[in-house]
Design an enzyme around this catalytic site. Sequence first.
Site, PDB file in Angstrom:
ATOM      1  N   LYS A  60     -33.367  14.071  51.757  1.00  0.00           N
ATOM      2  CA  LYS A  60     -32.785  13.844  50.673  1.00  0.00           C
ATOM      3  C   LYS A  60     -31.631  14.585  50.279  1.00  0.00           C
ATOM      4  O   LYS A  60     -30.169  14.408  49.236  1.00  0.00           O
ATOM      5  CB  LYS A  60     -33.722  13.865  49.589  1.00  0.00           C
ATOM      6  CG  LYS A  60     -33.825  12.578  50.258  1.00  0.00           C
ATOM      7  CD  LYS A  60     -34.705  11.797  48.944  1.00  0.00           C
ATOM      8  CE  LYS A  60     -36.065  10.362  48.829  1.00  0.00           C
ATOM      9  NZ  LYS A  60     -37.172  10.741  49.857  1.00  0.00           N
TER      10      LYS A  60
ATOM     11  N   GLU B 284     -32.382   8.452  38.950  1.00  0.00           N
ATOM     12  CA  GLU B 284     -33.239   8.331  38.521  1.00  0.00           C
ATOM     13  C   GLU B 284     -34.456   8.387  40.138  1.00  0.00           C
ATOM     14  O   GLU B 284     -33.962   8.537  40.986  1.00  0.00           O
ATOM     15  CB  GLU B 284     -33.861   6.892  38.727  1.00  0.00           C
ATOM     16  CG  GLU B 284     -33.543   5.664  39.752  1.00  0.00           C
ATOM     17  CD  GLU B 284     -32.571   5.814  40.563  1.00  0.00           C
ATOM     18  OE1 GLU B 284     -31.667   6.216  40.611  1.00  0.00           O
ATOM     19  OE2 GLU B 284     -32.896   6.153  42.534  1.00  0.00           O
TER      20      GLU B 284
ATOM     21  N   SER C  61     -38.576  12.651  58.921  1.00  0.00           N
ATOM     22  CA  SER C  61     -37.931  12.307  57.578  1.00  0.00           C
ATOM     23  C   SER C  61     -38.236  14.265  57.033  1.00  0.00           C
ATOM     24  O   SER C  61     -37.600  14.455  55.817  1.00  0.00           O
ATOM     25  CB  SER C  61     -37.353  11.796  57.195  1.00  0.00           C
ATOM     26  OG  SER C  61     -38.705  11.196  56.559  1.00  0.00           O
TER      27      SER C  61
END
Length: 403
Positions: A92, A114, A380
Amino acid sequence: METSYQHPSPEGYYGRFGGAYIPEMLFPNVEELQARYLQIMEEPAFRQEFNELLRDYVGRPSPLYLARRLSQAYGVQLYLKREDLNHTGAHKINNTIGQILLAERLGKKRIIAETGAGQHGVATATVCALKGLECIVYMGEKDIERQAPNVARMHMLGAKVIPATSGSKTLKDATNEAIRDWINHPHDTHYIIGSVVGPHPYPDMVARFQSIISEETRWQLKEKTGRETPDRVIACVGGGSNAAGAFYHFLDEPQVELVAVEAAGLGIHSGLSAATTALGRPGILHGSKSIVMQTEDGQVVEPHSISAGLDYPGIGPLHAHLFDSGRGKFLSATDEESVRAAFKLAQLEGIIPALESAHALAALDQLDLVNGETIVLCLSGRGDKDMATYMKQLQMTNGANYE
Ligand SMILES: *Cc1c(COP(=O)(O)O)cnc(C)c1O
């Protein structure tokens, strides 16, 4: 004209999916981004700062690791793309670094985001601290209770976490609050979206920031095997950003099979699932046309997955198009299959994966693997955040062995 899966149309469409379906009050914010994102991302100074931060702050390139024992178990050459080794523990950060640099160049002083489980909130709070920008994260009241460690991280990083108290008090409601905030602050605020979802240009912008994953994979694979393309690339899909990044530089190479793995939860037809392509149909979610889990009359269905990052009732428009066109192969793994796959990786390779990434690993059991084929699997994220779930499993099975 040759069609490319990489690039959406000028209006942000991948095939029949994408676009920008937003309230009129958001037009100024979104139009500014649409007009400027490509030009800013292509500036040499932007590219240089982005690449420097990826190297010195995130720790890139992330290794491409030949998992020998796991390869042996499946009779393949399995390479793990180690996004789990990035600063903050997942892919991310690639996107939030890119977007904070963009926000700076747009002259924005205030960042909003968010978050559901808090992973994107932490990645956003991290880059705001790095750049000294104000950070406001909207989070469902229920999620704030469930995800206390990530809320503490955000606070420690100097972010303000605002509870969304309406509706189901989860991600959907936090998203509504963030949109409301953005409407009220059209000039000084940038909204960092955490996946390849949202109105155009977000899906394209986030895919470009994450495309570093497959850019590195190509030269790393060449170094190790002499060829730049694997036979398959496998990645899990929540909104689809790590998969978009892992697929990106292979999208237009039809000989590379692209395998996207969704979360089946307790089973596709259990009523507690997040397998969007299996259960959904075309609809509009968070500002773009995609495939959405919904009832007969179009109410979005509450998804379920053991992994918070895959617990999303849609997928990004690029993935909807990969599914629709047949370019991508879409599978799903259940909660139980994924936990089992996580233990298998831990015990064969000494790597504890995030529950999300474990879904990609679980797909290895569903594929007709060709002996000796070369596979790249996007790992990931790391499993530290999921230890409570793994500990429950250990108690249930008395520490069972998964080799
Ligand atoms: C958030 C997250 C995901 C899911 O998001 P995508 O946008 O689908 O990549 C997957 N893995 C990890 C480790 C995550 O934190």
